[in-house]
Design an enzyme around this catalytic site. Structure first.
Site, PDB file in Angstrom:
ATOM      1  N   HIS A   1       0.814  -1.212   0.000  1.00  0.00           N
ATOM      2  CA  HIS A   1       0.000   0.000   0.000  1.00  0.00           C
ATOM      3  C   HIS A   1       0.853   1.270   0.000  1.00  0.00           C
ATOM      4  O   HIS A   1       1.949   1.289   0.549  1.00  0.00           O
ATOM      5  CB  HIS A   1      -0.893   0.032   1.244  1.00  0.00           C
TER       6      HIS A   1
ATOM      7  N   LYS B   1       6.069   6.357   7.073  1.00  0.00           N
ATOM      8  CA  LYS B   1       5.525   5.365   8.000  1.00  0.00           C
ATOM      9  C   LYS B   1       6.655   4.830   8.864  1.00  0.00           C
ATOM     10  O   LYS B   1       7.810   4.773   8.436  1.00  0.00           O
ATOM     11  CB  LYS B   1       4.918   4.171   7.263  1.00  0.00           C
TER      12      LYS B   1
ATOM     13  N   TYR C   1       1.610   1.147  13.578  1.00  0.00           N
ATOM     14  CA  TYR C   1       2.042   1.989  12.468  1.00  0.00           C
ATOM     15  C   TYR C   1       1.955   3.454  12.880  1.00  0.00           C
ATOM     16  O   TYR C   1       0.912   3.895  13.375  1.00  0.00           O
ATOM     17  CB  TYR C   1       1.112   1.869  11.254  1.00  0.00           C
TER      18      TYR C   1
ATOM     19  N   ASP D   1      -6.361  -6.433  -2.124  1.00  0.00           N
ATOM     20  CA  ASP D   1      -4.926  -6.596  -2.387  1.00  0.00           C
ATOM     21  C   ASP D   1      -4.666  -7.585  -3.523  1.00  0.00           C
ATOM     22  O   ASP D   1      -3.705  -7.436  -4.274  1.00  0.00           O
ATOM     23  CB  ASP D   1      -4.186  -7.026  -1.126  1.00  0.00           C
TER      24      ASP D   1
END
Length: 182
Positions: free
Chosen positions: A63, A73, A133, A169
Site C-alpha cells: 500500500h 511510515k 504503524y 490486495d
C-alpha cells in the site's frame, strides 16, 4: 538511544531499540524527536494505527498514498513475527522499484522507518501478529494505491506461500513500463 541502520533504499532505516532490562522486564524508547531529526525526520506523526492478523502466511499490501498525501511510515511488530517489505516508488530514484525486506518481531523489537514515496506490505510468519504503524499523513480515501504482491517487475521473494490475502490486495494491477513513480 535507538540505533538507525540504513537500508539499501536511501532514507529507509531499520531501527533497533536499546532496551533497559532488569528482573522486572524491560523498557525501551520507540520515538525521540531529537534522535529522528538526526536522520532527517521532521514531520509530525498524525495518525497511529494497530493491526491484528490471525493466520500465518497472510499478506497485507503493498500500500501507498499518491501525492499530495504521500506519507512517512514507521512500523513495529509487537506480537508474533512478520516479513516486512518496502518498495521504492520515488520518481527518478536510483533504486526505483527496488524492494527491501526484513523480519520484524516482538522478539527482535526492531522497527522499519519508511520515507515518503514507498509502498509497504508484510507477510505474517506466525499466527496472531500485531503491528503498530505511525503515519505522517492522514489516511485519504481516493488517494490510496497498491501494488500486486507477486508483480514480476518487483520480484519480491515472500518467505511463505500466501495463505490469506484481501480481495482488494489480490486485485491490484500489475505494473507496466509506463509507471514512472509517485
Amino acid at each position: 538511544m535507538m540505533q538507525f541502520e540504513p537500508t539499501p533504499l536511501k532514507g529507509a532505516y531499520v531501527v533497533s531499540l536499546n532496551a533497559f532490562e532488569d528482573h522486572r522486564g524491560w523498557f525501551a524508547r520507540t520515538y525521540c524527536k531529537n534522535e529522528f531529526a538526526a536522520i532527517g525526520h521532521t514531520k509530525e506523526w498524525l495518525q497511529l494505527n494497530h493491526s491484528f492478523t490471525r493466520k500465518k502466511g497472510s499478506l497485507r499490501g503493498l500500500h501507498f498514498q499518491y501525492p499530495p498525501f504521500k506519507e512517512i511510515k514507521m512500523v513495529r511488530c509487537i506480537s508474533g513475527a512478520v516479513f516486512d517489505v518496502i518498495v521504492d516508488l520515488r520518481e527518478g530514484s536510483a533504486t526505483f522499484l527496488q524492494a527491501f525486506g526484513t523480519e520484524l518481531s516482538a522478539a527482535n523489537r526492531r522497527m522499519l522507518y519508511i520515507p515518503e514515496g514507498f509502498a509497504h506490505g508484510f507477510q505474517t510468519l506466525t499466527d496472531d501478529c500485531e503491528l503498530l504503524y505511525h503515519h505522517s499523513e492522514f489516511y485519504t480515501p481516493g488517494h490510496e494505491g497498491g501494488l500486486r504482491y507477486n508483480d514480476p517487475m518487483l520480484n519480491i521473494q515472500w518467505p511463505l506461500a500466501v495463505a490469506d490475502i484481501s480481495e482488494r490486495d489480490e486485485k491490484h494491477e500489475y505494473l507496466t513500463n509506463n509507471f514512472k513513480g509517485i
